[in-house]
Write a protein that holds these residues in place. Structure first.
Motif, PDB file in Angstrom:
ATOM      1  N   GLY A 105       0.855  -1.177   0.000  1.00  0.00           N
ATOM      2  CA  GLY A 105       0.000   0.000   0.000  1.00  0.00           C
ATOM      3  C   GLY A 105       0.891   1.226   0.000  1.00  0.00           C
ATOM      4  O   GLY A 105       2.112   1.108   0.120  1.00  0.00           O
ATOM      5  N   PRO A 106       0.328   2.422  -0.126  1.00  0.00           N
ATOM      6  CA  PRO A 106       1.163   3.621  -0.238  1.00  0.00           C
ATOM      7  C   PRO A 106       1.962   3.947   1.009  1.00  0.00           C
ATOM      8  O   PRO A 106       2.922   4.720   0.924  1.00  0.00           O
ATOM      9  CB  PRO A 106       0.148   4.730  -0.549  1.00  0.00           C
ATOM     10  N   ASP A 107       1.608   3.370   2.154  1.00  0.00           N
ATOM     11  CA  ASP A 107       2.375   3.622   3.366  1.00  0.00           C
ATOM     12  C   ASP A 107       2.822   2.328   4.041  1.00  0.00           C
ATOM     13  O   ASP A 107       3.225   2.332   5.211  1.00  0.00           O
ATOM     14  CB  ASP A 107       1.567   4.462   4.363  1.00  0.00           C
ATOM     15  N   THR A 108       2.775   1.222   3.296  1.00  0.00           N
ATOM     16  CA  THR A 108       3.054  -0.086   3.899  1.00  0.00           C
ATOM     17  C   THR A 108       3.985  -0.909   3.018  1.00  0.00           C
ATOM     18  O   THR A 108       3.768  -1.038   1.805  1.00  0.00           O
ATOM     19  CB  THR A 108       1.754  -0.874   4.126  1.00  0.00           C
ATOM     20  N   LEU A 109       5.016  -1.474   3.652  1.00  0.00           N
ATOM     21  CA  LEU A 109       5.951  -2.366   2.988  1.00  0.00           C
ATOM     22  C   LEU A 109       5.980  -3.696   3.731  1.00  0.00           C
ATOM     23  O   LEU A 109       5.868  -3.735   4.954  1.00  0.00           O
ATOM     24  CB  LEU A 109       7.364  -1.770   2.992  1.00  0.00           C
ATOM     25  N   ARG A 110       6.148  -4.755   2.973  1.00  0.00           N
ATOM     26  CA  ARG A 110       6.326  -6.072   3.585  1.00  0.00           C
ATOM     27  C   ARG A 110       7.773  -6.510   3.399  1.00  0.00           C
ATOM     28  O   ARG A 110       8.323  -6.449   2.297  1.00  0.00           O
ATOM     29  CB  ARG A 110       5.396  -7.103   2.960  1.00  0.00           C
ATOM     30  N   VAL A 111       8.379  -6.977   4.483  1.00  0.00           N
ATOM     31  CA  VAL A 111       9.696  -7.596   4.449  1.00  0.00           C
ATOM     32  C   VAL A 111       9.556  -8.949   5.130  1.00  0.00           C
ATOM     33  O   VAL A 111       9.431  -9.022   6.360  1.00  0.00           O
ATOM     34  CB  VAL A 111      10.760  -6.739   5.162  1.00  0.00           C
ATOM     35  N   GLY A 112       9.517 -10.006   4.344  1.00  0.00           N
ATOM     36  CA  GLY A 112       9.265 -11.328   4.908  1.00  0.00           C
ATOM     37  C   GLY A 112       7.882 -11.390   5.529  1.00  0.00           C
ATOM     38  O   GLY A 112       6.878 -11.097   4.879  1.00  0.00           O
ATOM     39  N   ASP A 113       7.827 -11.732   6.805  1.00  0.00           N
ATOM     40  CA  ASP A 113       6.543 -11.841   7.510  1.00  0.00           C
ATOM     41  C   ASP A 113       6.165 -10.556   8.230  1.00  0.00           C
ATOM     42  O   ASP A 113       5.132 -10.516   8.914  1.00  0.00           O
ATOM     43  CB  ASP A 113       6.607 -12.986   8.531  1.00  0.00           C
ATOM     44  N   THR A 114       6.965  -9.536   8.074  1.00  0.00           N
ATOM     45  CA  THR A 114       6.740  -8.297   8.818  1.00  0.00           C
ATOM     46  C   THR A 114       6.216  -7.197   7.917  1.00  0.00           C
ATOM     47  O   THR A 114       6.714  -6.996   6.803  1.00  0.00           O
ATOM     48  CB  THR A 114       8.054  -7.830   9.482  1.00  0.00           C
ATOM     49  N   LEU A 115       5.215  -6.467   8.406  1.00  0.00           N
ATOM     50  CA  LEU A 115       4.714  -5.272   7.733  1.00  0.00           C
ATOM     51  C   LEU A 115       5.315  -4.039   8.395  1.00  0.00           C
ATOM     52  O   LEU A 115       5.330  -3.928   9.621  1.00  0.00           O
ATOM     53  CB  LEU A 115       3.189  -5.212   7.809  1.00  0.00           C
ATOM     54  N   LEU A 116       5.806  -3.136   7.565  1.00  0.00           N
ATOM     55  CA  LEU A 116       6.365  -1.875   8.049  1.00  0.00           C
ATOM     56  C   LEU A 116       5.501  -0.747   7.528  1.00  0.00           C
ATOM     57  O   LEU A 116       5.182  -0.704   6.331  1.00  0.00           O
ATOM     58  CB  LEU A 116       7.805  -1.684   7.545  1.00  0.00           C
ATOM     59  N   THR A 117       5.102   0.172   8.399  1.00  0.00           N
ATOM     60  CA  THR A 117       4.300   1.311   7.958  1.00  0.00           C
ATOM     61  C   THR A 117       4.982   2.611   8.351  1.00  0.00           C
ATOM     62  O   THR A 117       5.665   2.694   9.378  1.00  0.00           O
ATOM     63  CB  THR A 117       2.890   1.275   8.576  1.00  0.00           C
ATOM     64  N   ALA A 118       4.795   3.625   7.507  1.00  0.00           N
ATOM     65  CA  ALA A 118       5.330   4.956   7.806  1.00  0.00           C
ATOM     66  C   ALA A 118       4.675   5.963   6.873  1.00  0.00           C
ATOM     67  O   ALA A 118       4.331   5.636   5.731  1.00  0.00           O
ATOM     68  CB  ALA A 118       6.844   4.993   7.613  1.00  0.00           C
TER      69      ALA A 118
END
Length: 462
Positions: free
Chosen positions: A120-133
């Protein structure tokens, strides 16, 4: 699992680490994601290892020329390619380790290893983890382009990355691509002792430069025994008992060149095809580069693209300047713009080419009233003293505004001397200001004021 941050940086190349330092110093909780090697292209497969190899090649070249300087060699010059490679590896490894150590010790920064993809525009996935900013900065770099040329999938070939793994001198290196990367490797390996052929589809080497620059560089390479095949209209590849047969179909010479090794140096492509950009709505152009505005912002609010992936520069120094622009605008209330950047770069053959601003051809096409001055390096005292007199210096100025439009210094120290002109252009000073400077003797730079005094009008193109 989801982790929330104030900012996320994807890629630990030239722009990423410095941006992380600024963001964390401003109190932002920041994540930096790197999928492979810290330091990016420059540290690992670009400037640092290649210029280390260039330095080794220069040492070999100078050793062979010892008699020219009254130095009697103890014996023939030989190349320990394993030692040459180890030296380049050490330089890269130390730099990469320093970058990683700096990042992992940075207060307020979370370093995450893995491949980041948008969800999504503020969400990245790295493996099993979602990162938002709310702020995401893409610094994902680029890689060698491998066009679908006839037979390319049937042979082994090298890129600018894999050629760094050679620990033996090629018998015959065929370089496909007569531009900056290809020419540096061509001269380097010729000086290591390889037979070298450069194959270029266009009518001349480094086609973006002025013809006199291209011709002079061809002469420099030819004088060292490098075969140059331009107008290669139908490049193709076939397996051969001695390595790889490269079809060149040039206007003259043999239609096929057989090399023990082939280097493809035909351009770069951005690492943007596996980021999930569509999920974020981020636009790319037809070549895959992320589209950015003059402040390096993408079409999606809160997402920026820096470095090689944005198509606004292809150099370490432009990537770093991207960081400076973004940081200044975001944290210092500035309004820096990419369009204010004066282009400058170098070609690291020997002697090097330092370039800034417009070429003479570009200036002629602009319709301006031009002044041009040119001086061969045979008339530069510093070059004569070093017995390195190949090349020339050229400056182009606007007759009406008295501003320098561009310059080329192809000669010993040209990559350093060009900065005197670049700095004056950045300062917006007119050329008489530099003309009346009092430079140090004996240097290459001391001839710049003399050249400015010799500026003469030239006709416009067309």
């Amino acid at each position: 699992m989801t982790q929330d941050f104030d900012a996320i940086i994807v890629g630990a190349g030239q722009a990423g680490p410095s941006l992380a330092a600024r963001l964390t110093a401003a109190g932002m909780k920041t994540a930096l994601v790197e999928r492979k090697l810290f330091g990016g292209t420059c540290v690992n497969t670009g400037c640092m290892p290649t210029k280390t190899l260039v330095a080794s090649a220069y040492a070999a070249h100078l050793a062979r020329r010892g008699a020219d300087f009254g130095i009697v060699p103890a014996g023939p010059v030989t190349i320990d390619m394993k030692r040459v490679k180890a030296r380049a590896d050490t330089v890269s490894t130390k730099a990469r380790t320093n970058v990683e150590t700096w990042l992992r010790g940075m207060d307020g920064l979370t370093v995450i290893e893995g491949h980041a993809r948008f969800e999504g525009p503020d969400t990245l996935r790295v493996g099993d983890t979602l990162l938002t900013a709310p702020r995401i900065f893409l610094n994902v770099g680029g890689r060698a382009s491998v066009p679908d040329m006839p037979g390319v999938g049937t042979v082994d070939f090298l890129t600018n990355t894999s050629i760094l793994q050679l620990d033996a001198v090629p018998r015959h290196l065929v370089v496909v691509g007569g531009s900056y990367i290809g020419l540096e490797f061509a001269q380097m390996h010729r000086r290591f002792g390889a037979e070298v052929t450069v194959v270029e589809k266009g009518p001349r080497l480094i086609g973006r430069e002025d013809e006199d620059v291209s011709d002079a560089i061809r002469d420099i390479l030819a004088a060292e025994g490098i075969a140059v095949r331009t107008d290669a209209t139908c490049i193709g590849f076939k397996p051969h008992a001695d390595g790889v047969a490269v079809d060149v179909d040039c206007t003259s010479g043999e239609p096929t060149v057989v090399g023990s090794h082939v280097l493809l140096a035909v351009g770069r492509r951005p690492n943007t095809d596996d980021l999930g950009l569509d999920a974020a709505g981020v636009k790319r152009d037809a070549r895959g580069y992320i589209e950015v505005d003059d402040s390096l912002a993408t079409n999606v609010p809160g997402i920026w693209a820096l470095g090689d992936c944005n198509g606004r520069g292809a150099f370490t120094h432009t990537a770093y300047n991207d960081y400076e622009i973004v940081a200044a605008n975001l944290l210092d209330g500035a309004s820096r713009r990419v369009s204010a950047r004066i282009p400058g770069y170098a070609l690291y053959i020997d002697p090097p080419l330092g370039r800034v601003g417009m070429t003479e051809a570009e200036a002629r096409r602009s319709g301006r009233n031009l002044l041009v001055s040119k001086r061969p390096m045979t008339r530069v005292g510093r070059a004569i003293e070093k017995d390195e007199t190949k090349g020339f210096m050229k400056i182009v100025a606007d007759q009406d505004t008295k501003r320098i439009l561009g310059a080329a210094i192809l000669g010993t120290g040209g990559d350093e001397a060009i900065h005197g002109i670049l700095d004056m252009m950045n300062a917006g000073a007119d050329y008489p200001t530099l003309q009346w400077a009092v430079p140090i003797h004996p240097t290459v730079s001391e001839l710049i004021p003399t050249m400015l005094g010799d500026l003469r009008p030239v006709g416009r193109e067309g």
